[in-house]
Design a protein around this motif. Structure first.
Motif, mmCIF file in Angstrom:
data_model
loop_
_atom_site.group_PDB
_atom_site.id
_atom_site.type_symbol
_atom_site.label_atom_id
_atom_site.label_comp_id
_atom_site.label_asym_id
_atom_site.label_seq_id
_atom_site.Cartn_x
_atom_site.Cartn_y
_atom_site.Cartn_z
ATOM 1 N N PHE A 199 -36.597 -8.706 51.889
ATOM 2 C CA PHE A 199 -36.701 -7.491 51.367
ATOM 3 C C PHE A 199 -36.603 -7.503 49.590
ATOM 4 N N VAL A 200 -35.639 -8.569 49.293
ATOM 5 C CA VAL A 200 -35.438 -8.862 47.787
ATOM 6 C C VAL A 200 -36.558 -9.492 47.241
ATOM 7 N N TYR A 201 -37.219 -10.664 47.974
ATOM 8 C CA TYR A 201 -38.073 -11.453 47.494
ATOM 9 C C TYR A 201 -39.807 -10.429 47.546
ATOM 10 N N ILE A 202 -39.801 -9.586 48.489
ATOM 11 C CA ILE A 202 -40.943 -8.677 48.375
ATOM 12 C C ILE A 202 -40.911 -7.838 47.066
ATOM 13 N N ILE A 203 -39.920 -7.455 46.983
ATOM 14 C CA ILE A 203 -39.671 -6.585 45.434
ATOM 15 C C ILE A 203 -40.050 -7.466 44.372
ATOM 16 N N VAL A 204 -39.471 -8.709 44.393
ATOM 17 C CA VAL A 204 -39.696 -9.704 43.280
ATOM 18 C C VAL A 204 -41.069 -9.913 43.016
ATOM 19 N N PHE A 205 -41.651 -10.250 44.171
ATOM 20 C CA PHE A 205 -42.892 -10.732 44.147
ATOM 21 C C PHE A 205 -44.005 -9.753 43.718
ATOM 22 N N ALA A 206 -43.641 -8.496 44.155
ATOM 23 C CA ALA A 206 -44.637 -7.458 43.772
ATOM 24 C C ALA A 206 -44.447 -7.085 42.325
ATOM 25 N N VAL A 207 -43.301 -7.240 41.732
ATOM 26 C CA VAL A 207 -43.082 -6.942 40.165
ATOM 27 C C VAL A 207 -43.746 -8.138 39.436
ATOM 28 N N ILE A 208 -43.554 -9.314 39.803
ATOM 29 C CA ILE A 208 -44.090 -10.568 39.281
ATOM 30 C C ILE A 208 -45.744 -10.493 39.217
ATOM 31 N N ASP A 209 -46.175 -10.162 40.284
ATOM 32 C CA ASP A 209 -47.907 -9.911 40.435
ATOM 33 C C ASP A 209 -48.024 -8.695 39.487
ATOM 34 N N SER A 210 -47.660 -7.813 39.437
ATOM 35 C CA SER A 210 -47.760 -6.538 38.687
ATOM 36 C C SER A 210 -47.704 -6.646 37.008
ATOM 37 N N VAL A 211 -46.800 -7.640 37.025
ATOM 38 C CA VAL A 211 -46.363 -7.998 35.275
ATOM 39 C C VAL A 211 -47.353 -9.228 34.859
ATOM 40 N N GLY A 212 -47.071 -10.347 35.684
ATOM 41 C CA GLY A 212 -47.709 -11.466 35.046
ATOM 42 C C GLY A 212 -49.168 -11.608 35.767
ATOM 43 N N GLY A 213 -49.507 -10.947 36.749
ATOM 44 C CA GLY A 213 -51.109 -11.124 36.894
ATOM 45 C C GLY A 213 -51.363 -12.689 37.620
ATOM 46 N N ASP A 214 -52.636 -12.782 37.903
ATOM 47 C CA ASP A 214 -53.049 -14.133 38.458
ATOM 48 C C ASP A 214 -53.176 -15.144 37.301
ATOM 49 N N VAL A 215 -52.620 -16.550 37.584
ATOM 50 C CA VAL A 215 -52.340 -17.125 36.554
ATOM 51 C C VAL A 215 -53.458 -17.863 36.340
ATOM 52 N N ARG A 216 -54.875 -17.530 37.135
ATOM 53 C CA ARG A 216 -56.040 -18.127 36.995
ATOM 54 C C ARG A 216 -56.816 -17.354 35.708
ATOM 55 N N THR A 266 -32.828 -10.870 38.788
ATOM 56 C CA THR A 266 -33.008 -10.947 37.139
ATOM 57 C C THR A 266 -34.367 -11.047 36.838
ATOM 58 N N MET A 267 -35.162 -11.931 37.504
ATOM 59 C CA MET A 267 -36.711 -12.005 37.192
ATOM 60 C C MET A 267 -37.252 -10.672 37.346
ATOM 61 N N ALA A 268 -36.829 -9.616 38.262
ATOM 62 C CA ALA A 268 -37.578 -8.335 38.521
ATOM 63 C C ALA A 268 -37.048 -7.258 37.750
ATOM 64 N N THR A 269 -35.787 -7.524 37.093
ATOM 65 C CA THR A 269 -35.092 -6.237 36.261
ATOM 66 C C THR A 269 -35.075 -6.506 34.926
ATOM 67 N N PHE A 270 -34.884 -7.918 34.533
ATOM 68 C CA PHE A 270 -34.566 -8.285 33.160
ATOM 69 C C PHE A 270 -35.923 -9.020 32.384
ATOM 70 N N LEU A 271 -36.628 -10.062 33.248
ATOM 71 C CA LEU A 271 -37.242 -10.708 32.707
ATOM 72 C C LEU A 271 -38.616 -10.192 32.475
ATOM 73 N N ALA A 272 -38.820 -9.190 33.389
ATOM 74 C CA ALA A 272 -40.294 -8.415 33.734
ATOM 75 C C ALA A 272 -40.402 -7.691 32.330
ATOM 76 N N PRO A 273 -39.392 -6.794 31.923
ATOM 77 C CA PRO A 273 -39.824 -6.131 30.784
ATOM 78 C C PRO A 273 -39.803 -6.936 29.653
ATOM 79 N N LEU A 274 -38.975 -8.028 29.674
ATOM 80 C CA LEU A 274 -39.008 -8.809 28.490
ATOM 81 C C LEU A 274 -40.143 -9.588 28.347
#
Length: 281
Positions: free
Chosen positions: A188-205, A231-239
């Motif tokens: 549950f935690v990692y699904i949320i984290v990966f969704a946030v990372i994909d939405s904010v960071g995008g495809d690294v290619r 922390t990656m989903a809540t603090f680092l994403a807006p940063l």
């Protein structure tokens, strides 16, 4: 110590670059220097930071004590081989390389969950309320779960309440409620984290911003307990969002003021860079 080098290597790999023999030689020399000089220096600083005195003065003085720290580390490594409660992975001294594995530490923590008792979901609750920034909650309590887990496996002295010890998220999640938390809480935690990372960071290619999470994960994902993904989903994403806009819209203006050629290019109608590179059809 290795974060800047890892960040550079990640950028080189993502851009398809190739390392020259000179660059490879520099990396090997820098790595040897880090292991031989900076590792004992950092370890000595970790011990001295709790002693009285000015921190800057102690840091400068420790530069002349590197040989002393190196000898002390060798002595401690020899003693650790005879300590039954010291989690070790290799059957011989490997020095700094022992810090690159988490299996033995996680194994010792998981063993306490199997043979003693589960901890419950208190760590997860503390990670969630830790999302609240300090300016909104000035008296927010500080929890060092790695230190608590180290006491649980019998590694630290009773009066040592400040030493940080690393464990992986998997071991911590299992300690909460065994297989139940491992199969339900962790996904549950990692699904949320990966969704946030994909939405904010995008495809690294097509976008460099996802490399920021790659760099953070290279160190913290395997030894930052469950606090790292939260922390990656809540603090680092807006940063990262703030850094991206600063890089794209503010830094070019600063460069235009400092570099005449950049200012001239902007004055000639140079298009603004985009956050995400468009794919060609």
């Amino acid at each position: 110590m290795l974060a800047s080098l890892v960040a550079w290597l990640i950028a080189v790999a993502a851009s398809g670059g190739r390392l020259s023999l000179r660059q490879i030689a520099f990396i090997l020399v820098a790595g040897a220097g880090i292991v031989y000089f900076l590792v004992p220096y950092a370890q000595g600083g970790r011990v001295d930071r709790a002693t009285p005195g000015n921190q800057i003065d102690k840091a400068i003085t420790n530069l002349s004590r590197i040989d002393e720290f190196r000898a002390q580390m060798a002595s401690e490594a020899a003693d650790a081989e005879h300590q039954p409660n010291e989690p070790l992975f290799y059957d011989a001294k490997v020095g700094f390389l022992e810090r690159f594995q988490m299996i033995s530490w996680d194994d010792a923590l998981i063993e306490t969950a199997v043979n003693q008792s589960k901890l419950g979901y208190t760590p997860l609750v503390t990670y969630i309320y830790n999302v609240v920034p300090h300016f909104l909650w000035p008296d927010k309590p500080v929890t060092i779960w790695g230190n608590f887990y180290a006491h649980r496996i019998g590694l630290l002295a009773d009066d040592d309440l400040f030493t940080g010890v690393s464990f992986s998220p998997v071991a911590e999640v299992f300690l909460m409620d065994g297989w139940n938390s491992l199969f339900f809480v962790s996904p549950f935690v990692y699904i949320i984290v990966f969704a946030v990372i994909d939405s904010v960071g995008g495809d690294v290619r097509y976008s460099p911003w996802g490399l920021f999470f790659t760099m953070i994960s290279s160190h913290n994902a395997n030894e930052g307990v469950l606090a790292t993904p939260i922390t990656m989903a809540t603090f680092l994403a807006p940063l990262l969002i703030g850094l991206a806009y600063f890089t794209v819209y503010v830094l070019p203006l600063i460069g235009a003021l400092l570099l005449p050629r950049s200012r001239a290019a902007i004055m000639q109608g140079r298009t603004q860079p985009r956050l995400v590179r468009e794919t060609q059809s």
